[in-house]
Design a protein around this motif. Structure first.
Motif, PDB file in Angstrom:
ATOM      1  N   LEU A  59       0.874  -1.457  -0.044  1.00  0.00           N
ATOM      2  CA  LEU A  59      -0.056   0.261  -0.156  1.00  0.00           C
ATOM      3  C   LEU A  59       0.862   1.049  -0.053  1.00  0.00           C
ATOM      4  CD1 LEU A  59      -2.740   1.389   0.153  1.00  0.00           C
ATOM      5  CD2 LEU A  59      -2.577   1.191   2.737  1.00  0.00           C
ATOM      6  N   ASN A  60       0.481   2.387  -1.136  1.00  0.00           N
ATOM      7  CA  ASN A  60       1.237   3.364  -1.439  1.00  0.00           C
ATOM      8  C   ASN A  60       0.490   4.544  -0.896  1.00  0.00           C
ATOM      9  OD1 ASN A  60       2.660   6.026  -2.263  1.00  0.00           O
ATOM     10  ND2 ASN A  60       4.683   4.153  -3.438  1.00  0.00           N
ATOM     11  N   LEU A  61       0.262   5.140   0.113  1.00  0.00           N
ATOM     12  CA  LEU A  61      -0.402   5.791   0.331  1.00  0.00           C
ATOM     13  C   LEU A  61      -0.519   7.715  -0.594  1.00  0.00           C
ATOM     14  CD1 LEU A  61      -1.124   6.067   4.749  1.00  0.00           C
ATOM     15  CD2 LEU A  61      -2.763   5.235   2.658  1.00  0.00           C
ATOM     16  N   LYS A  62       0.722   7.374  -0.623  1.00  0.00           N
ATOM     17  CA  LYS A  62       0.964   8.535  -1.901  1.00  0.00           C
ATOM     18  C   LYS A  62       0.323   8.877  -3.209  1.00  0.00           C
ATOM     19  CE  LYS A  62       5.003  10.944   1.271  1.00  0.00           C
ATOM     20  NZ  LYS A  62       6.417  10.977   0.707  1.00  0.00           N
ATOM     21  N   GLU A  63       0.713   7.731  -3.432  1.00  0.00           N
ATOM     22  CA  GLU A  63       0.270   7.110  -4.678  1.00  0.00           C
ATOM     23  C   GLU A  63      -1.021   6.954  -4.888  1.00  0.00           C
ATOM     24  OE1 GLU A  63       1.411   3.370  -6.532  1.00  0.00           O
ATOM     25  OE2 GLU A  63       3.772   4.399  -6.142  1.00  0.00           O
ATOM     26  N   TRP A  64      -2.137   7.098  -3.492  1.00  0.00           N
ATOM     27  CA  TRP A  64      -3.246   6.745  -4.131  1.00  0.00           C
ATOM     28  C   TRP A  64      -3.660   8.129  -3.851  1.00  0.00           C
ATOM     29  CZ3 TRP A  64      -7.088   5.895   0.285  1.00  0.00           C
ATOM     30  CH2 TRP A  64      -8.238   6.674   0.379  1.00  0.00           C
ATOM     31  N   PHE A  65      -3.092   9.971  -3.134  1.00  0.00           N
ATOM     32  CA  PHE A  65      -3.287  10.749  -3.306  1.00  0.00           C
ATOM     33  C   PHE A  65      -3.559  11.272  -4.759  1.00  0.00           C
ATOM     34  CE2 PHE A  65      -2.780  10.497   1.453  1.00  0.00           C
ATOM     35  CZ  PHE A  65      -3.892   9.983   2.201  1.00  0.00           C
ATOM     36  N   ARG A  66      -2.269  10.625  -5.202  1.00  0.00           N
ATOM     37  CA  ARG A  66      -1.907  11.257  -6.619  1.00  0.00           C
ATOM     38  C   ARG A  66      -2.845  11.123  -7.352  1.00  0.00           C
ATOM     39  NH1 ARG A  66       3.802  11.154  -5.232  1.00  0.00           N
ATOM     40  NH2 ARG A  66       3.906   8.472  -5.921  1.00  0.00           N
ATOM     41  N   ALA A 129     -11.210   0.926   3.096  1.00  0.00           N
ATOM     42  CA  ALA A 129     -11.470   1.138   1.876  1.00  0.00           C
ATOM     43  C   ALA A 129      -9.588   0.971   1.548  1.00  0.00           C
ATOM     44  CB  ALA A 129     -11.374   2.457   1.093  1.00  0.00           C
ATOM     45  N   MET A 130      -8.880   0.850   2.265  1.00  0.00           N
ATOM     46  CA  MET A 130      -7.276   1.170   2.167  1.00  0.00           C
ATOM     47  C   MET A 130      -7.150  -0.759   2.815  1.00  0.00           C
ATOM     48  SD  MET A 130      -5.704   4.223   3.705  1.00  0.00           S
ATOM     49  CE  MET A 130      -6.252   4.040   5.572  1.00  0.00           C
ATOM     50  N   THR A 131      -7.112  -1.188   3.579  1.00  0.00           N
ATOM     51  CA  THR A 131      -6.504  -2.452   3.642  1.00  0.00           C
ATOM     52  C   THR A 131      -7.475  -3.489   3.218  1.00  0.00           C
ATOM     53  OG1 THR A 131      -8.243  -2.038   5.828  1.00  0.00           O
ATOM     54  CG2 THR A 131      -5.761  -1.344   6.282  1.00  0.00           C
ATOM     55  N   GLU A 132      -9.045  -3.059   2.994  1.00  0.00           N
ATOM     56  CA  GLU A 132      -9.645  -4.469   2.052  1.00  0.00           C
ATOM     57  C   GLU A 132      -8.905  -3.966   0.812  1.00  0.00           C
ATOM     58  OE1 GLU A 132     -13.279  -4.320   5.004  1.00  0.00           O
ATOM     59  OE2 GLU A 132     -13.308  -3.119   3.096  1.00  0.00           O
ATOM     60  N   GLU A 133      -9.402  -3.028  -0.077  1.00  0.00           N
ATOM     61  CA  GLU A 133      -8.542  -3.218  -1.232  1.00  0.00           C
ATOM     62  C   GLU A 133      -7.237  -3.418  -1.451  1.00  0.00           C
ATOM     63  OE1 GLU A 133     -11.446  -3.266  -3.558  1.00  0.00           O
ATOM     64  OE2 GLU A 133     -12.502  -2.378  -1.847  1.00  0.00           O
ATOM     65  N   ILE A 191      -5.863  -0.347  -9.076  1.00  0.00           N
ATOM     66  CA  ILE A 191      -6.326  -0.710  -7.359  1.00  0.00           C
ATOM     67  C   ILE A 191      -6.535   0.769  -7.126  1.00  0.00           C
ATOM     68  CG2 ILE A 191      -3.771   0.484  -5.692  1.00  0.00           C
ATOM     69  CD1 ILE A 191      -7.021  -3.006  -5.483  1.00  0.00           C
ATOM     70  N   TYR A 192      -6.321   2.400  -7.225  1.00  0.00           N
ATOM     71  CA  TYR A 192      -6.670   3.135  -6.500  1.00  0.00           C
ATOM     72  C   TYR A 192      -8.308   3.620  -7.193  1.00  0.00           C
ATOM     73  CZ  TYR A 192      -2.271   3.141  -5.158  1.00  0.00           C
ATOM     74  OH  TYR A 192      -0.876   2.748  -5.189  1.00  0.00           O
ATOM     75  N   VAL A 193      -8.542   3.126  -8.189  1.00  0.00           N
ATOM     76  CA  VAL A 193      -9.903   3.501  -8.554  1.00  0.00           C
ATOM     77  C   VAL A 193     -10.522   3.043  -7.808  1.00  0.00           C
ATOM     78  CG1 VAL A 193     -11.865   2.794 -10.573  1.00  0.00           C
ATOM     79  CG2 VAL A 193      -9.353   3.808 -10.826  1.00  0.00           C
ATOM     80  N   VAL A 194     -10.763   1.796  -7.012  1.00  0.00           N
ATOM     81  CA  VAL A 194     -11.820   1.020  -5.957  1.00  0.00           C
ATOM     82  C   VAL A 194     -11.642   1.538  -5.241  1.00  0.00           C
ATOM     83  CG1 VAL A 194     -12.187  -1.827  -6.224  1.00  0.00           C
ATOM     84  CG2 VAL A 194     -11.721  -1.110  -8.158  1.00  0.00           C
ATOM     85  N   MET A 195     -10.294   1.516  -4.566  1.00  0.00           N
ATOM     86  CA  MET A 195      -9.968   2.201  -3.151  1.00  0.00           C
ATOM     87  C   MET A 195     -10.511   3.678  -3.467  1.00  0.00           C
ATOM     88  SD  MET A 195      -6.333   2.371  -1.349  1.00  0.00           S
ATOM     89  CE  MET A 195      -5.994   0.759  -1.628  1.00  0.00           C
ATOM     90  N   THR A 196     -11.055   4.499  -4.522  1.00  0.00           N
ATOM     91  CA  THR A 196     -11.620   5.562  -4.237  1.00  0.00           C
ATOM     92  C   THR A 196     -12.962   5.584  -3.787  1.00  0.00           C
ATOM     93  OG1 THR A 196      -9.767   7.630  -4.913  1.00  0.00           O
ATOM     94  CG2 THR A 196     -11.435   8.023  -5.134  1.00  0.00           C
TER      95      THR A 196
END
Length: 219
Positions: A59-66, A129-133, A191-196
């Protein structure tokens, strides 16, 4: 151009062994821990997964936010995933109404104090959202072949359901929730589409629950 190396069964189990172990311990806790404490074991489950995925760099939170700045196509995919999530949730509500005598077996998370409400907010809005995805979609779904996609998607949906319910009916309903999330990840490979989309769904659904609880307490 060389073909991408397929993931071996051993590598697949190794990748998911610790998260699966954490889930098994959590499920056992739901059977033996008094219901008033389940809100804490639920939060601990998500926290342990978060720590593990951050350490393992799954999991990379910075990539998710970007990813929020990815543009129109990204947000259209998020919207479609969210709508699918909402529709399947509505469908399961209808099915519950059709079969009211079937036990759902969902885990009860009591909110009877400010502390439990804060724990509820964190563990149902921000962490899932972060952990499950990362766990059930990114790490569990393999794209090695059509057969691999089908089998690992089914397995991931089953584990996702077992985390939410302890009855066959509840497991079936929760697997329906997982379907649009899984299909979105398979289609977009993002994965970030689904996470969001998942986060937005939790923010609206569980956030409304938190607001309703606060209104009730303050009225």
């Amino acid at each position: 151009m060389s073909k991408q190396k397929k993931t071996s069964f051993r590598d697949y189990i190794t990748l998911n062994a610790i998260p699966i172990l954490i889930e098994v311990v959590f499920i056992l806790s739901c059977l033996i821990v008094p219901s008033s404490y389940l809100i804490y074991t639920n939060a601990l489950f998500y926290f342990l997964l978060l720590v593990y995925f951050l350490i393992s760099k799954d999991l990379n939170l910075k990539e998710w936010f970007r990813s929020f700045k990815s543009g129109r196509k990204y947000w259209i995919q998020v919207l479609l995933t969210f709508l699918g999530f909402v529709l399947t949730f509505a469908l399961t509500r209808m099915l519950e109404g059709f079969f009211p005598n079937f036990e759902i077996g969902s885990i009860s998370l009591r909110r009877d104090s400010w502390l439990t409400l804060i724990v509820f907010s964190i563990s149902t809005i921000f962490l899932p959202a972060m952990t499950e995805e990362t766990f059930y979609r990114k790490n569990m779904i393999l794209f090695d072949s059509k057969k691999a996609i089908f089998l690992t998607t089914f397995f991931s949906m089953l584990l996702y359901a077992l985390e939410h319910s302890l009855s066959w009916w509840g497991i079936f309903l929760t697997m329906i929730w997982a379907l649009p999330l899984s299909l979105s990840y398979i289609r977009t490979r993002n994965i970030y589409v689904v996470m969001t989309a998942h986060f937005i769904g939790n923010l609206i659904g569980n956030g409304s629950d938190v607001i309703a609880t606060l209104i009730h307490w303050l009225s």
